[in-house]
Design a protein around this motif. Structure first.
Motif, PDB file in Angstrom:
ATOM      1  N   GLY A 332      17.401 -38.425 -13.179  1.00  0.00           N
ATOM      2  CA  GLY A 332      18.087 -37.221 -13.623  1.00  0.00           C
ATOM      3  C   GLY A 332      19.393 -37.600 -14.284  1.00  0.00           C
ATOM      4  O   GLY A 332      19.659 -38.782 -14.520  1.00  0.00           O
ATOM      5  N   PRO A 333      20.222 -36.628 -14.614  1.00  0.00           N
ATOM      6  CA  PRO A 333      21.485 -36.953 -15.286  1.00  0.00           C
ATOM      7  C   PRO A 333      22.360 -37.864 -14.417  1.00  0.00           C
ATOM      8  O   PRO A 333      22.716 -37.494 -13.297  1.00  0.00           O
ATOM      9  N   PRO A 334      22.723 -39.053 -14.907  1.00  0.00           N
ATOM     10  CA  PRO A 334      23.590 -39.931 -14.132  1.00  0.00           C
ATOM     11  C   PRO A 334      25.056 -39.517 -14.247  1.00  0.00           C
ATOM     12  O   PRO A 334      25.406 -38.586 -14.986  1.00  0.00           O
ATOM     13  N   GLN A 335      25.894 -40.221 -13.512  1.00  0.00           N
ATOM     14  CA  GLN A 335      27.331 -39.961 -13.517  1.00  0.00           C
ATOM     15  C   GLN A 335      28.016 -40.905 -14.503  1.00  0.00           C
ATOM     16  O   GLN A 335      27.720 -42.102 -14.530  1.00  0.00           O
ATOM     17  N   LEU A 336      28.912 -40.381 -15.303  1.00  0.00           N
ATOM     18  CA  LEU A 336      29.661 -41.193 -16.263  1.00  0.00           C
ATOM     19  C   LEU A 336      30.917 -41.741 -15.591  1.00  0.00           C
ATOM     20  O   LEU A 336      31.742 -40.975 -15.085  1.00  0.00           O
ATOM     21  N   LEU A 337      31.036 -43.066 -15.597  1.00  0.00           N
ATOM     22  CA  LEU A 337      32.227 -43.715 -15.042  1.00  0.00           C
ATOM     23  C   LEU A 337      33.184 -44.184 -16.128  1.00  0.00           C
ATOM     24  O   LEU A 337      34.400 -44.160 -15.933  1.00  0.00           O
ATOM     25  N   TYR A 338      32.631 -44.599 -17.267  1.00  0.00           N
ATOM     26  CA  TYR A 338      33.510 -45.135 -18.316  1.00  0.00           C
ATOM     27  C   TYR A 338      32.778 -45.095 -19.650  1.00  0.00           C
ATOM     28  O   TYR A 338      31.568 -45.317 -19.731  1.00  0.00           O
ATOM     29  N   ALA A 339      33.529 -44.825 -20.697  1.00  0.00           N
ATOM     30  CA  ALA A 339      33.048 -44.962 -22.062  1.00  0.00           C
ATOM     31  C   ALA A 339      34.263 -45.303 -22.920  1.00  0.00           C
ATOM     32  O   ALA A 339      35.174 -44.488 -23.057  1.00  0.00           O
ATOM     33  N   GLY A 340      34.292 -46.501 -23.449  1.00  0.00           N
ATOM     34  CA  GLY A 340      35.468 -46.899 -24.204  1.00  0.00           C
ATOM     35  C   GLY A 340      35.257 -48.216 -24.916  1.00  0.00           C
ATOM     36  O   GLY A 340      34.185 -48.831 -24.871  1.00  0.00           O
ATOM     37  N   THR A 341      36.305 -48.649 -25.579  1.00  0.00           N
ATOM     38  CA  THR A 341      36.291 -49.899 -26.342  1.00  0.00           C
ATOM     39  C   THR A 341      36.844 -51.018 -25.478  1.00  0.00           C
ATOM     40  O   THR A 341      37.943 -50.914 -24.925  1.00  0.00           O
ATOM     41  N   VAL A 342      36.071 -52.091 -25.357  1.00  0.00           N
ATOM     42  CA  VAL A 342      36.474 -53.262 -24.582  1.00  0.00           C
ATOM     43  C   VAL A 342      36.337 -54.477 -25.478  1.00  0.00           C
ATOM     44  O   VAL A 342      35.228 -54.870 -25.838  1.00  0.00           O
ATOM     45  N   ASP A 343      37.468 -55.045 -25.880  1.00  0.00           N
ATOM     46  CA  ASP A 343      37.483 -56.181 -26.799  1.00  0.00           C
ATOM     47  C   ASP A 343      36.704 -55.823 -28.067  1.00  0.00           C
ATOM     48  O   ASP A 343      37.088 -54.902 -28.762  1.00  0.00           O
ATOM     49  N   ALA A 344      35.581 -56.507 -28.344  1.00  0.00           N
ATOM     50  CA  ALA A 344      34.839 -56.263 -29.590  1.00  0.00           C
ATOM     51  C   ALA A 344      33.597 -55.426 -29.363  1.00  0.00           C
ATOM     52  O   ALA A 344      32.655 -55.468 -30.158  1.00  0.00           O
ATOM     53  N   ALA A 345      33.551 -54.645 -28.290  1.00  0.00           N
ATOM     54  CA  ALA A 345      32.347 -53.874 -27.976  1.00  0.00           C
ATOM     55  C   ALA A 345      32.705 -52.467 -27.531  1.00  0.00           C
ATOM     56  O   ALA A 345      33.824 -52.188 -27.091  1.00  0.00           O
ATOM     57  N   ARG A 346      31.728 -51.586 -27.669  1.00  0.00           N
ATOM     58  CA  ARG A 346      31.800 -50.240 -27.086  1.00  0.00           C
ATOM     59  C   ARG A 346      30.960 -50.270 -25.812  1.00  0.00           C
ATOM     60  O   ARG A 346      29.789 -50.671 -25.843  1.00  0.00           O
ATOM     61  N   VAL A 347      31.551 -49.847 -24.713  1.00  0.00           N
ATOM     62  CA  VAL A 347      30.930 -50.007 -23.393  1.00  0.00           C
ATOM     63  C   VAL A 347      30.802 -48.649 -22.718  1.00  0.00           C
ATOM     64  O   VAL A 347      31.730 -47.828 -22.772  1.00  0.00           O
ATOM     65  N   VAL A 348      29.659 -48.432 -22.073  1.00  0.00           N
ATOM     66  CA  VAL A 348      29.419 -47.230 -21.271  1.00  0.00           C
ATOM     67  C   VAL A 348      28.970 -47.666 -19.887  1.00  0.00           C
ATOM     68  O   VAL A 348      28.042 -48.479 -19.762  1.00  0.00           O
ATOM     69  N   ILE A 349      29.629 -47.156 -18.851  1.00  0.00           N
ATOM     70  CA  ILE A 349      29.264 -47.450 -17.463  1.00  0.00           C
ATOM     71  C   ILE A 349      28.738 -46.161 -16.822  1.00  0.00           C
ATOM     72  O   ILE A 349      29.411 -45.125 -16.850  1.00  0.00           O
ATOM     73  N   LEU A 350      27.529 -46.228 -16.250  1.00  0.00           N
ATOM     74  CA  LEU A 350      26.880 -45.074 -15.649  1.00  0.00           C
ATOM     75  C   LEU A 350      26.465 -45.397 -14.217  1.00  0.00           C
ATOM     76  O   LEU A 350      26.235 -46.558 -13.876  1.00  0.00           O
ATOM     77  N   HIS A 351      26.335 -44.363 -13.391  1.00  0.00           N
ATOM     78  CA  HIS A 351      25.967 -44.532 -11.979  1.00  0.00           C
ATOM     79  C   HIS A 351      24.960 -43.448 -11.615  1.00  0.00           C
ATOM     80  O   HIS A 351      25.189 -42.260 -11.859  1.00  0.00           O
ATOM     81  N   ASP A 352      23.816 -43.865 -11.010  1.00  0.00           N
ATOM     82  CA  ASP A 352      22.791 -42.892 -10.640  1.00  0.00           C
ATOM     83  C   ASP A 352      22.600 -42.773  -9.128  1.00  0.00           C
ATOM     84  O   ASP A 352      21.577 -42.247  -8.676  1.00  0.00           O
ATOM     85  N   GLY A 353      23.572 -43.218  -8.349  1.00  0.00           N
ATOM     86  CA  GLY A 353      23.479 -43.159  -6.906  1.00  0.00           C
ATOM     87  C   GLY A 353      22.925 -44.425  -6.294  1.00  0.00           C
ATOM     88  O   GLY A 353      23.305 -44.801  -5.181  1.00  0.00           O
ATOM     89  N   LEU A 354      22.030 -45.105  -6.986  1.00  0.00           N
ATOM     90  CA  LEU A 354      21.461 -46.368  -6.524  1.00  0.00           C
ATOM     91  C   LEU A 354      22.011 -47.553  -7.278  1.00  0.00           C
ATOM     92  O   LEU A 354      22.255 -48.613  -6.704  1.00  0.00           O
ATOM     93  N   ARG A 355      22.233 -47.341  -8.591  1.00  0.00           N
ATOM     94  CA  ARG A 355      22.591 -48.457  -9.464  1.00  0.00           C
ATOM     95  C   ARG A 355      23.816 -48.143 -10.313  1.00  0.00           C
ATOM     96  O   ARG A 355      24.124 -46.982 -10.585  1.00  0.00           O
ATOM     97  N   ILE A 356      24.474 -49.213 -10.726  1.00  0.00           N
ATOM     98  CA  ILE A 356      25.444 -49.163 -11.819  1.00  0.00           C
ATOM     99  C   ILE A 356      24.738 -49.718 -13.048  1.00  0.00           C
ATOM    100  O   ILE A 356      24.104 -50.777 -12.992  1.00  0.00           O
TER     101      ILE A 356
END
Length: 640
Positions: A332-356
């Motif tokens: 189902g819809p996961p939880q958003l922890l981060y979305a931003g620019t890190v050095d030379a990349a765009r990074v998204v961190i998500l959490h679904d209760g079991l996994r990052i």
């Protein structure tokens, strides 16, 4: 029990090879591609025919590229082959292993290995390709090599092409799965050492001649293929008509069609976003109360790409997961922890209760997306302190928990030195050196120190998405590793953390379970047990380590996996080591936890003690079996 000359080996242990990135392995493969293809061609069975050997050699070499970061083989040949490049050692071993597998007979009632089948790619339709013919000497050598077994041909090629010593050849063959490396070397000795001929065009699959295939047979095969295709189209149309039969997916709906849960999981507007102050009043303090942070949390296109790749990663996406972590899409819809620019990349961190889940894409271009998973179920405040945002140039950046007030960096091998402050910007740390990215000898081990107002904790990067928590003390009731005594306990054994890289480790505890006076009156040695617990529960790794006074590093005396020793359920351990005094005398030193009532040594060394310590004169290279008895009468065996 393992014998160790700890008096003569002050160097730190390095049981794990350097971790090779996919890019490093690709660079080695491209640079040395002709040599690797030649090696595969020489090892492949001559019965395949020259044309199929050429295509198979190219296919095996191209498939030698690993999918993820992989430890290089720890073998002597690694330091001598191709200027000591671990990436070359890794791809060479994979080429050799698959070329040997291609020569194995196909077992009945078993699926053949991929290397035993004709290569799908590369293919050249309508042409036969084979190396240019050499002279009489090359032809004679090829005939002699055809009489050898696959391992013997590999031994001859490693001697001639790679210029390896017999010891190096033996190590490479053993790592490639050859059961009798000595027999292969002996068989290869029956062929004259004409190694210079191996560089001739006769054995070069990259310098080829082309001839047509059987033209009449090809025309007949084309007609048969057209007829079969027409029949398949007719059958497919009939199967697609309404009827009582099941389709290939049964009652399942088309992918993500009319499936509310699947559609919601791919909708960036339905992502769960937590209030920045939710953690203050929540009964839980874990990843579920982290707010969404970063400068791209409003970029719907980026979030949509991250969710789509999580659900259906393409062939070009590099996917990695810690052991025991499923990599399927979110339910189902996961939880958003981060979305931003890190050095030379765009990074998204998500959490679904079991996994990052971490999605990363380059800021420039459309190639090089990566998707990483880490299991974090059951995490508490201590384990949910930080997540890796990115690694670059030997450094790592973390996203810290909202309750973290201060971050620092300290060298675990220097317990007397203080921690260096790390800047925190919206929860993101400044870069700090990562021990998991270092390929050279261990001379330091930098860890992340986090303070949340009530406690200070140490976390270490082990090459995964979530850093491992460091503790110290008796199993079952350990404390944080940030105290002065705990730091002194960890200091000599910090480099042993390299043995548990990429193993899905949740926490590592160090327990100083005993001290033993040395028989030459030079002081007392420390016995420390380190236990690495995993997120999946199984696969715990235990090391019993020994440290003499004045030594910078400890030595591993015994190790085991999936045992209860040194853990909360069984807080006892027994281990021994061979030790050499400054006068040159050898001793068996053994120690158990302080609840050990007696110890007995049998085998190569005999002796007994009615305490938790045992000191017995011994001979160099002797091996003994240890057995002990606890104060409550229960037996305990020596850790192996």
């Amino acid at each position: 029990m393992q014998s160790q000359d700890v008096a003569q080996r002050p160097a730190p242990p390095s049981p794990a090879g350097p971790v090779v990135d996919v890019e490093q392995a690709e660079a080695a493969l491209v640079e040395h591609y002709p040599r690797l293809v030649r090696l595969a061609y020489l090892v492949l069975p001559p019965g395949l025919g020259r044309s199929r050997r050429v295509l198979t050699a190219h296919a095996l070499t191209q498939r030698a590229l690993p999918r993820n970061r992989t430890p290089a083989p720890v073998i002597p040949a690694q330091s001598t082959g191709r200027d000591g490049d671990p990436g070359y050692a890794l791809v060479r071993l994979q080429v050799l292993r698959t070329a040997l597998e291609a020569g194995l007979p196909v077992k009945r009632r078993a699926w053949p290995k991929r290397s035993q089948l004709p290569p799908v790619l590369p293919q050249v339709w309508g042409l036969k390709l084979f190396p240019r013919s050499g002279g009489a000497d090359e032809l004679a050598l090829d005939q002699r090599l055809s009489t050898l077994s696959g391992p013997a041909r590999a031994a001859y090629a490693l001697r001639g092409l790679e210029r390896l010593t017999d010891d190096g050849v033996r190590e490479v063959l053993t790592a490639a799965g050859v059961a009798d490396a000595d027999g292969a070397l002996l068989e290869a000795d029956g062929i004259p050492a004409q190694y210079g001929l191996l560089d001739s065009p006769e054995f070069d699959p990259c310098s080829l001649q082309a001839r047509p295939t059987d033209l009449m047979r090809r025309r007949q095969h084309l007609k048969a293929a057209l007829a079969a295709g027409a029949a398949l189209l007719v059958c497919g149309a009939l199967l697609g008509l309404p009827g009582e039969g099941w389709g290939p997916d049964g009652a399942a709906a088309p992918p993500y069609a009319r499936n509310p849960a699947a559609q919601a999981a791919l909708d960036p507007a339905k992502l769960t976003r937590v209030s920045p102050t939710a953690w203050r009043g929540s009964a839980r303090t874990d990843f579920s109360v982290w707010p969404a942070r970063g400068d791209l949390t409003g970029d719907s296109a980026l979030l949509r790409r991250a969710l789509a790749v999580w659900a259906r990663p393409g062939e070009t996406v590099r996917v990695s997961a810690t052991p025991g972590t499923p990599s399927g899409g979110p339910a189902g819809p996961p939880q958003l922890l981060y979305a931003g620019t890190v050095d030379a990349a765009r990074v998204v961190i998500l959490h679904d209760g079991l996994r990052i889940a971490r999605y990363a894409e380059p800021k420039e271009g459309t190639q090089g997306a990566a998707l990483d998973f880490a299991r974090v179920d059951g995490a508490g405040r201590a384990e949910a302190g930080a997540v890796v945002l990115g690694r670059a140039d030997g450094n790592v950046r973390y996203l810290t928990a909202p309750w973290v007030k201060k971050a620092g960096e300290r060298d675990l091998t220097k317990p007397g030195s203080g921690a260096m402050d790390l800047a925190l910007t919206d929860g993101v740390t400044a870069p700090l050196a990562s021990p998991a990215l270092r390929a050279d000898a261990c001379t330091s081990w930098n860890v992340l120190q986090l303070t949340d107002g009530t406690k200070t904790r140490l976390l270490t990067d082990l090459g995964e998405l979530v850093p491992a928590r460091l503790t110290a003390g008796r199993p079952g009731s350990p404390g944080e590793a940030s105290g002065a005594e705990a730091l002194r306990t960890w200091g000599p054994f910090a480099c042993s953390l390299g043995t548990v890289r990429s193993a899905g480790v949740r926490s590592v505890n160090a327990w100083a379970f005993n001290e033993q006076p040395l028989p030459d009156a030079s002081g007392s040695a420390a016995w420390v047990c380190t236990r690495a617990e995993t997120w999946r529960g199984g696969g715990a790794r235990v090391l019993a380590q020994f440290h003499t006074p004045g030594g910078r590093y400890g030595a591993v005396a015994a190790k085991a996996e999936n045992v209860l020793a040194c853990g909360a359920r069984e807080p006892h351990v027994l281990a021994g080591v061979l030790w050499k005094s400054k006068a040159g005398d050898w001793y068996l030193l053994a120690a158990g936890s302080r609840e050990t009532a007696s110890i007995r040594a049998t085998g190569g060394v005999g002796g007994a003690s009615q305490t938790s310590l045992l000191t017995v004169p011994a001979e160099q290279g002797a091996r003994a079996e240890l057995k002990g008895t606890l104060r409550d009468g229960r037996p305990i065996g020596g850790l192996r």
